[in-house]
Design a protein around this motif. Sequence first.
Motif, mmCIF file in Angstrom:
data_model
loop_
_atom_site.group_PDB
_atom_site.id
_atom_site.type_symbol
_atom_site.label_atom_id
_atom_site.label_comp_id
_atom_site.label_asym_id
_atom_site.label_seq_id
_atom_site.Cartn_x
_atom_site.Cartn_y
_atom_site.Cartn_z
ATOM 1 N N LYS A 179 0.846 -1.194 0.000
ATOM 2 C CA LYS A 179 0.000 0.000 0.000
ATOM 3 C C LYS A 179 0.882 1.245 0.000
ATOM 4 O O LYS A 179 1.980 1.241 0.575
ATOM 5 C CB LYS A 179 -0.899 0.026 1.239
ATOM 6 C CG LYS A 179 -1.899 -1.122 1.321
ATOM 7 C CD LYS A 179 -3.037 -0.941 0.349
ATOM 8 C CE LYS A 179 -4.082 -2.027 0.516
ATOM 9 N NZ LYS A 179 -5.167 -1.898 -0.469
ATOM 10 N N TRP A 194 -11.560 -2.704 6.054
ATOM 11 C CA TRP A 194 -11.641 -3.979 5.342
ATOM 12 C C TRP A 194 -11.464 -5.144 6.311
ATOM 13 O O TRP A 194 -12.261 -6.096 6.314
ATOM 14 C CB TRP A 194 -10.549 -4.052 4.271
ATOM 15 C CG TRP A 194 -10.970 -3.572 2.925
ATOM 16 C CD1 TRP A 194 -10.771 -2.342 2.395
ATOM 17 C CD2 TRP A 194 -11.692 -4.307 1.924
ATOM 18 N NE1 TRP A 194 -11.310 -2.261 1.125
ATOM 19 C CE2 TRP A 194 -11.875 -3.454 0.805
ATOM 20 C CE3 TRP A 194 -12.190 -5.607 1.868
ATOM 21 C CZ2 TRP A 194 -12.535 -3.861 -0.346
ATOM 22 C CZ3 TRP A 194 -12.845 -6.005 0.706
ATOM 23 C CH2 TRP A 194 -13.018 -5.151 -0.374
ATOM 24 N N GLU A 211 -4.600 5.185 3.791
ATOM 25 C CA GLU A 211 -4.545 3.784 3.377
ATOM 26 C C GLU A 211 -4.667 2.853 4.579
ATOM 27 O O GLU A 211 -5.278 1.783 4.494
ATOM 28 C CB GLU A 211 -3.244 3.495 2.628
ATOM 29 C CG GLU A 211 -3.114 4.195 1.291
ATOM 30 C CD GLU A 211 -4.161 3.745 0.285
ATOM 31 O OE1 GLU A 211 -4.607 2.588 0.365
ATOM 32 O OE2 GLU A 211 -4.531 4.552 -0.584
ATOM 33 N N GLU A 248 -7.662 0.113 5.151
ATOM 34 C CA GLU A 248 -7.275 -1.278 5.391
ATOM 35 C C GLU A 248 -7.888 -1.803 6.681
ATOM 36 O O GLU A 248 -8.340 -2.954 6.749
ATOM 37 C CB GLU A 248 -5.747 -1.393 5.445
ATOM 38 C CG GLU A 248 -5.221 -2.818 5.617
ATOM 39 C CD GLU A 248 -5.462 -3.693 4.399
ATOM 40 O OE1 GLU A 248 -5.385 -4.929 4.551
ATOM 41 O OE2 GLU A 248 -5.726 -3.162 3.304
#
Length: 635
Positions: A455, A468, A461, A465
Amino acid sequence: MQEIKMNGESLNIEQENIEKLKEIFPEVFNEDKIDFEKLQNVLGNYIDTDEEKYRFTWNGKMDALRLSQTPSTGTLRPCKEESRDWDTTQNLYIEGENLEVLKLLQNSYLNKIKMIYIDPPYNTGGDFVYKDDFKDNITNYKKMTGQIDSDGNSTSTNKETDGRYHTNWLNMMYPRLRLARNLLTDDGVIFISIDNKEIANLKTICDEIFGYDNFIGILTWVKKTKPINSGNAKFQMQSKLDYVLVYCKSKNSENTYIFKLEKQGERQYNHIGKHGLCRLKDILDSDYGSKKRDTMKFPILGIIPPAGQRWKIGEEEVNKLLKEDKLVIIDGKIKQEVYPDDEPSEILNPFWSYFPQTIGTSESGKSNLNELMNGNVGFDTVKPTGLIKEILKHFEDDILILDFFAGTSTTADAIMQMNKISGNRKYILVQFPEILSKDIKSQKDTFEFLKSINKPPILAELGKERIWRAGDKIKKEIEQENQQLKLGEEPKKLPDIGFKVFKLDSSNIRKWNPDTKDLERTLLDQVDNFVEGRKEEDALYEIILKNGLPLTVPVEELNVKGKKVYSIGMGAMIVCLDNNITLDIADEIAKISTEFEDKSMVTVVFKDNGFENDSVKTNIKETLRGYGIGKFVTV
């Protein structure tokens, strides 16, 4: 039918305020200008004419005020490839400078947010990435994130040696809080995490923005349990506490949030007491540490507390309850009978510091994040999800929540955990895409972690993440629980673990994003509506946003007479950005909005230069007027 030519700006807050003033005091306006002498007469004794008066000001405050009222011409571009469950999710993750994002949200989310939680920079003297530019904040944002000048510094410094140390922080917070207030529902509440360095200044500007009367309280929680190592421990207090300032938009609103120990509906009055239905309350408490108090170990109805325990209430309160006949012995234990009329209507419980084992600490927040990410992400100031969940449990379970200093996305993680149990809470997270450096000690671990999972070294980011992985964890847990269902039990449903990603950028429409340095080029560009490299979908969501529809509104793509047409929100808005539009499309477009018997609620949008000719444009407009279409918009 109303004909509108969009100018690409976000809501003009200054004009909105003027319109509100017109509604209240129309007599003070003369040719659309305010007659301040008349306004003073209308307000009478409420005008303060004293030269010496209480006020809180600093260098740059008026510029910060103007900045909050300056419309944005930027936009939010959809990023489907980084999103999850794009077509169904109601959650948003916005990557961008939060001042501009807050301006862009004004149209679609004005008075729509029930709860705001933010954890802004604490002004500790380190790097300070939020630096505003009054003239062009979008260009400034691109420079700061390396989108324009790769040699530029992505951060500005705000060291304690800077003479404007507090001023810089106040100029950053002031416009953002003003814009945030607009987004709150009338009964909405904002929670702001802070430490002891800026709590006094934050309280003062919040009193101004939200109103002193709308101050609810300051929550205190233990952020650290381990000793704090300091070479100057002799001369400074070892702060283990953090604070959360709480303000509502209006205490006069019927449903304004109040801290309550329990929701009234959750209280179970299922015991038949001496005076009717009641609930039983245990009055025993553990006797350990600082709670050791021999004065709380007296006998009640012949019973004394067992070893290691004491009463929660003193003799005076006990005598009162005995007189009211509200203490009973059940199974050899003293219980208090609590009746509905005994319950306080408002309970402000600011001392969460007594319950770190329930809420968590920064240490446990960091540990849980590292465990979820299966690596060391390097942050020492991660808020525990328990803090956010403690706040959320006092609200309804279907509210919209905003966090515009999203950081590592603790708020999204907490919301999904709560939704796993029950509810359909939705969130909007905003995070500045701060570029991390392996050469900065505090950022090195995060830099290395993101590199290890391929990433970019950008803080946003890490936040995406985490969402997720937190969603994957919840999905796996529900699948395992559903495999162990008992006979007759309904399988658990997966909550919304998706999120739509949008990224802040300059406008997609050329005439809304002119090149002031090359006006000749700008005029030639009018032939093509879209900025080079932008997609039609980028422009579509800009139109949705600036027409006041939510970014999660359903979008259906249709083919009408060989042209691409978008039906937004079940036909509430119909958008066609194709070229060479002919008259035969008008009747078909009018038929799309089958959900709306009252066509005056429908908006139809075309490119201004998308028509075959001016005559076709006029005829289409008149045809749609005949169907009763409410707005005819060109971009």
